[in-house]
Scaffold this active site. Structure first.
Site, PDB file in Angstrom:
ATOM      1  N   CYS A   2       0.851  -1.179   0.000  1.00 29.75           N
ATOM      2  CA  CYS A   2       0.000   0.000   0.000  1.00 29.75           C
ATOM      3  C   CYS A   2       0.890   1.233   0.000  1.00 29.75           C
ATOM      4  O   CYS A   2       1.939   1.266   0.642  1.00 29.75           O
ATOM      5  CB  CYS A   2      -0.936   0.099   1.189  1.00 29.75           C
ATOM      6  SG  CYS A   2      -2.073  -1.277   1.331  1.00 29.75           S
ATOM      7  N   ARG A  26       3.812  -0.405  -4.870  1.00 29.36           N
ATOM      8  CA  ARG A  26       3.532  -0.916  -3.531  1.00 29.36           C
ATOM      9  C   ARG A  26       2.231  -1.713  -3.478  1.00 29.36           C
ATOM     10  O   ARG A  26       1.904  -2.323  -2.450  1.00 29.36           O
ATOM     11  CB  ARG A  26       3.469   0.226  -2.521  1.00 29.36           C
ATOM     12  CG  ARG A  26       4.746   1.033  -2.439  1.00 29.36           C
ATOM     13  CD  ARG A  26       4.597   2.164  -1.451  1.00 29.36           C
ATOM     14  NE  ARG A  26       4.534   1.676  -0.098  1.00 29.36           N
ATOM     15  CZ  ARG A  26       5.570   1.462   0.688  1.00 29.36           C
ATOM     16  NH1 ARG A  26       6.787   1.703   0.238  1.00 29.36           N
ATOM     17  NH2 ARG A  26       5.414   1.027   1.906  1.00 29.36           N
ATOM     18  N   TRP A  72      -2.673  -2.846  -1.643  1.00 34.23           N
ATOM     19  CA  TRP A  72      -2.392  -4.273  -1.751  1.00 34.23           C
ATOM     20  C   TRP A  72      -3.200  -4.899  -0.626  1.00 34.23           C
ATOM     21  O   TRP A  72      -2.904  -4.689   0.553  1.00 34.23           O
ATOM     22  CB  TRP A  72      -0.906  -4.556  -1.576  1.00 34.23           C
ATOM     23  CG  TRP A  72      -0.575  -6.014  -1.763  1.00 34.23           C
ATOM     24  CD1 TRP A  72      -0.357  -6.661  -2.938  1.00 34.23           C
ATOM     25  CD2 TRP A  72      -0.435  -6.995  -0.724  1.00 34.23           C
ATOM     26  NE1 TRP A  72      -0.098  -7.987  -2.700  1.00 34.23           N
ATOM     27  CE2 TRP A  72      -0.141  -8.226  -1.361  1.00 34.23           C
ATOM     28  CE3 TRP A  72      -0.546  -6.971   0.660  1.00 34.23           C
ATOM     29  CZ2 TRP A  72       0.058  -9.402  -0.650  1.00 34.23           C
ATOM     30  CZ3 TRP A  72      -0.349  -8.151   1.371  1.00 34.23           C
ATOM     31  CH2 TRP A  72      -0.048  -9.352   0.710  1.00 34.23           C
ATOM     32  N   ASN A  98      -1.516   2.574   5.562  1.00 38.04           N
ATOM     33  CA  ASN A  98      -0.628   1.489   5.138  1.00 38.04           C
ATOM     34  C   ASN A  98      -0.195   0.754   6.385  1.00 38.04           C
ATOM     35  O   ASN A  98       0.259   1.387   7.345  1.00 38.04           O
ATOM     36  CB  ASN A  98       0.594   2.052   4.403  1.00 38.04           C
ATOM     37  CG  ASN A  98       1.630   0.973   4.118  1.00 38.04           C
ATOM     38  OD1 ASN A  98       1.275  -0.178   3.880  1.00 38.04           O
ATOM     39  ND2 ASN A  98       2.895   1.338   4.148  1.00 38.04           N
ATOM     40  N   GLY A  99      -0.358  -0.574   6.391  1.00 35.27           N
ATOM     41  CA  GLY A  99       0.033  -1.363   7.558  1.00 35.27           C
ATOM     42  C   GLY A  99      -1.076  -2.336   7.898  1.00 35.27           C
ATOM     43  O   GLY A  99      -1.979  -2.576   7.098  1.00 35.27           O
ATOM     44  N   GLU A 464      15.614 -19.710  -7.888  1.00 32.38           N
ATOM     45  CA  GLU A 464      15.324 -18.343  -8.326  1.00 32.38           C
ATOM     46  C   GLU A 464      14.639 -18.360  -9.694  1.00 32.38           C
ATOM     47  O   GLU A 464      13.686 -17.611  -9.931  1.00 32.38           O
ATOM     48  CB  GLU A 464      16.619 -17.513  -8.349  1.00 32.38           C
ATOM     49  CG  GLU A 464      16.475 -16.095  -8.881  1.00 32.38           C
ATOM     50  CD  GLU A 464      15.418 -15.238  -8.179  1.00 32.38           C
ATOM     51  OE1 GLU A 464      14.938 -15.609  -7.101  1.00 32.38           O
ATOM     52  OE2 GLU A 464      15.057 -14.193  -8.743  1.00 32.38           O
ATOM     53  N   LYS A 468      10.839 -16.857 -10.624  1.00 29.91           N
ATOM     54  CA  LYS A 468      10.520 -15.936 -11.737  1.00 29.91           C
ATOM     55  C   LYS A 468       9.376 -16.508 -12.568  1.00 29.91           C
ATOM     56  O   LYS A 468       8.472 -15.796 -12.976  1.00 29.91           O
ATOM     57  CB  LYS A 468      11.742 -15.702 -12.648  1.00 29.91           C
ATOM     58  CG  LYS A 468      12.856 -14.873 -12.033  1.00 29.91           C
ATOM     59  CD  LYS A 468      12.547 -13.410 -11.897  1.00 29.91           C
ATOM     60  CE  LYS A 468      12.148 -12.969 -10.546  1.00 29.91           C
ATOM     61  NZ  LYS A 468      12.887 -12.980  -9.391  1.00 29.91           N
ATOM     62  N   GLU A 471       6.011 -16.295 -10.500  1.00 30.15           N
ATOM     63  CA  GLU A 471       5.383 -14.992 -10.272  1.00 30.15           C
ATOM     64  C   GLU A 471       5.005 -14.268 -11.558  1.00 30.15           C
ATOM     65  O   GLU A 471       4.031 -13.521 -11.555  1.00 30.15           O
ATOM     66  CB  GLU A 471       6.228 -14.101  -9.346  1.00 30.15           C
ATOM     67  CG  GLU A 471       7.535 -13.633  -9.907  1.00 30.15           C
ATOM     68  CD  GLU A 471       8.314 -12.741  -8.933  1.00 30.15           C
ATOM     69  OE1 GLU A 471       7.717 -12.062  -8.103  1.00 30.15           O
ATOM     70  OE2 GLU A 471       9.552 -12.730  -9.043  1.00 30.15           O
ATOM     71  N   HIS A 487      13.630 -40.246  -4.593  1.00 25.36           N
ATOM     72  CA  HIS A 487      13.016 -40.337  -3.260  1.00 25.36           C
ATOM     73  C   HIS A 487      11.585 -39.809  -3.245  1.00 25.36           C
ATOM     74  O   HIS A 487      11.075 -39.439  -2.194  1.00 25.36           O
ATOM     75  CB  HIS A 487      13.881 -39.594  -2.236  1.00 25.36           C
ATOM     76  CG  HIS A 487      15.258 -40.160  -2.131  1.00 25.36           C
ATOM     77  ND1 HIS A 487      15.509 -41.396  -1.578  1.00 25.36           N
ATOM     78  CD2 HIS A 487      16.453 -39.691  -2.571  1.00 25.36           C
ATOM     79  CE1 HIS A 487      16.811 -41.657  -1.653  1.00 25.36           C
ATOM     80  NE2 HIS A 487      17.404 -40.634  -2.269  1.00 25.36           N
ATOM     81  N   LYS A 588       5.568  -4.793  -5.036  1.00 25.68           N
ATOM     82  CA  LYS A 588       7.026  -4.708  -5.045  1.00 25.68           C
ATOM     83  C   LYS A 588       7.597  -4.676  -3.633  1.00 25.68           C
ATOM     84  O   LYS A 588       8.629  -5.266  -3.363  1.00 25.68           O
ATOM     85  CB  LYS A 588       7.435  -3.446  -5.816  1.00 25.68           C
ATOM     86  CG  LYS A 588       8.936  -3.259  -5.973  1.00 25.68           C
ATOM     87  CD  LYS A 588       9.500  -4.241  -6.962  1.00 25.68           C
ATOM     88  CE  LYS A 588      10.995  -4.120  -7.139  1.00 25.68           C
ATOM     89  NZ  LYS A 588      11.551  -5.358  -7.717  1.00 25.68           N
TER      90      LYS A 588
END
Ligand code: AGP
Length: 593
Positions: A2, A26, A72, A98-99, A464, A468, A471, A487, A588
């Site tokens: 946010c 954000r 967000w 925000n929070g 990594e 990518k 997402e 296994h 982000k």
């Protein structure tokens, strides 16, 4: 997560929208603004990106102040009702937040008993009604009383009917203020001040206050606080510069970023504080981060333990603080973060400091909370990264962590790889075979899941690469240690399965190829990813694709290994019609725990 903004000045709606666009990284689930008018407030909200909001705004002639938000979602689905700003049930207060208000459920129940009504599912609306509940003749005191009832994190910008001030309060969510003449901007990120002011004020936890015209008043528990301005040192976030997306532009910036990093860390003055850390004083070294930054930590720990022979540990930040891992004054902790505002990483720093550990922030945003609060800040010099998927920052983190290991090694008499040698890497670095990556992307776009396997540090790169793909392409990419296939993993394989084989570690090359063969003999289609010539043709000819990259011969192999996968993820994402810069449900900067 946010972004909040407040503005006093002229062209209020236009200015708020402009600032919100800078904060959109954000969160982009919804956006809204409230502008003070002669009766109260004009509130406009829209689901999705700020461009949707823009079309709905009607200008209030002569408006002088307003607040805005880009969301967000944490509490309540991402729709227009839950979009901020939120108004108290008596219509006198409006706020953006925000929070997270952790005790919002109890507060809400109490407030309903006292007669307040609620229209949204958000935690933030609780604060609007708390303001109504505590309303006294002193509006700042009302805000202070309201936030004292709150448990959790908040950066708040608040307006009240019949008042020309914007009030604010902060706890564990970033908040900054810049003044220019009679104009004032309140924002979650100093990026909003670029082109507006040359300096700004940092609001600290526990502070609350108001802005009125160009005047700032701040209080904390002890009384009025005199704030000292900080010089603004941030460049305006660039445009896509001819690239279709920021993600692509940022991938292609990698080469110049690595060059910058190597140049910066060639100058002893720039790493003086770091080289003064006596690693002998610490019996363990810990690397902590989230997501991509965590993957960089895996390499950081490897570089340092290879160099110094010390015990290095890695933790995902959200696990670190709840683990029983012993931290004390013999612990050296590296906290890796692009934004420097990730809540879990900041919480890990807080815990480490409380227990006496020495902290080093490896960070991109140099004015961030992490950079400010750690004992030593090590900048990664990647420049602004806008796309949600971290690309150039990851490469810069790897490069810096490699340089850190060399610097600390040299300080302890270990033979260091000279930066000059590392610089040779720049000469051989390229972006590979784009056409081939596009062909792979054309195949991957139809997959619902793929697998990646590797051994040693190839496993880290595979993790990594998988992140990518997940997402930006919404494809479930799972990573396994190649030796683990037998296994359990092999049960997932059939002739529709694509398996990406990371094979850039010489000492385990033959092993990983054998493991890949185990998958292929059960029907898997292989994409071989290697830096070695001379792999048996019998093996390569049966692969769907062979991606051959350069062998760097040093720690920067991790950089060479990831760039093709960043590009493959990018092209797959675009093929699927996804905006790779703003994948669904993500943001982000993750400022909630
Ligand atoms: C990266 O592509 C992700 N979007 C995400 O995992 C990110 O790396 C993570 O949230 C950590 O962010 P930070 O580096 O700003 O702390």
């Amino acid at each position: 997560m946010c972004g909040i903004v407040g503005y006093i000045g002229k062209d209020v709606e236009k200015t708020l929208v402009k600032k919100l666009k800078k904060l959109e990284y954000r969160g982009y689930d919804s956006a809204g603004i409230a502008v003070k008018n002669s009766d109260g407030f004009s509130v406009f909200k829209a689901k999705g990106e700020i461009k949707n909001l823009e079309t709905k705004i009607k200008i209030t002639p002569g408006a002088k102040l307003g607040i805005g938000h880009t969301r967000w979602a944490t509490h309540g689905k991402p729709d227009e009702v839950n979009a901020h700003p939120h108004v108290s049930s008596d219509g006198k207060w409006v706020l953006v937040h925000n929070g997270i208000i952790e005790n919002y459920a109890e507060l809400k129940a109490e407030l309903i008993k006292s007669g307040a009504s609620f229209y949204s599912q958000t935690d933030s609306e609780t604060v609007a009604n708390l303001l109504q509940f505590y309303d006294c003749s002193d509006n700042l005191q009302t805000l202070i009383d309201a936030v004292s009832a709150v448990k959790g994190s908040y950066a708040l910008a608040v307006m009240k009917k019949d008042d020309d001030k914007i009030y604010f309060a902060k706890n564990r969510s970033p908040l900054f203020i810049a003044v220019n003449g009679n104009e004032t901007v309140i924002a979650s990120d100093v990026v909003c001040f670029s082109g507006f002011a040359n300096e700004y004020y940092v609001i600290e936890d526990g502070e609350a206050g108001f802005v009125s015209g160009g005047k700032l008043t701040v209080k904390n528990g002890f009384g009025t606080v005199t704030k000292t301005p900080v010089k603004l040192d941030c460049t305006e976030s660039d445009e896509e510069n001819g690239y279709e997306h920021f993600m692509l532009k940022e991938i292609f910036e990698t080469k110049s970023v690595i060059k910058n990093v190597l140049e910066y860390y060639s100058i002893p003055e720039n790493y003086k504080k770091l080289s003064q850390i006596d690693t002998v004083l610490y019996d363990k070294i810990v690397f902590v981060g989230c997501g991509t930054a965590y993957h960089a930590c895996l390499f950081g720990a490897k570089f340092l333990s290879d160099k110094l022979g010390v015990n290095c540990f890695t933790f995902v930040a959200s696990e670190f603080r709840y683990s029983d891992f012993k931290i004390d004054d013999r612990t050296l902790i590296f906290l890796v973060s692009q934004s420097g505002e990730t809540a879990d990483t900041l919480a890990a720093l807080e815990l480490a400091k409380k227990n006496g550990a020495k902290s080093v922030a490896v960070v991109n945003v140099e004015y961030s909370t992490l950079a400010k609060n750690a004992d030593v800040a090590v900048p990664i010099k990647a420049g602004t990264e806008i796309a949600v998927a971290s690309t150039k920052a990851y490469c810069a983190q790897i490069t810096v962590l490699y340089a850190v290991a060399e610097i600390l090694g040299a300080a302890h008499g270990k033979k260091a790889v000279s930066l000059k040698d590392i610089k040779e890497f720049i000469k051989i670095f390229d972006f590979g075979q784009i056409q081939l990556y596009r062909q792979i992307a054309d195949v991957l776009r139809y997959q619902r899941r793929i697998f990646m396997i590797g051994r040693g540090s190839d496993y880290y790169s595979a993790n990594e690469a998988s992140l990518k793909i997940k997402e930006t392409c919404y494809i479930n990419s799972d990573t396994y240690y190649a030796g683990e296939l037998k296994h359990g993993f092999l049960a997932l394989i059939d002739e529709t399965t694509y398996v990406v084989v990371f094979a850039t570690e010489k000492r385990v090359l033959s092993k990983v190829l054998c493991n890949a063969e185990e998958a292929r003999s059960r029907g898997a289609k292989l994409i071989l990813f290697t830096c070695f010539d001379g792999i048996e043709r019998d093996f390569t000819e049966k692969c769907e694709f062979v991606v051959k990259i350069k062998e760097t011969g040093n720690g920067l192999q991790a950089v060479a290994n990831i760039v093709p996968w960043q590009l493959i993820a990018y092209y797959t994402s675009v093929n699927k019609g996804i905006n790779p810069d703003k994948p669904r449900n993500l943001a982000k900067s993750v400022t909630v725990e």
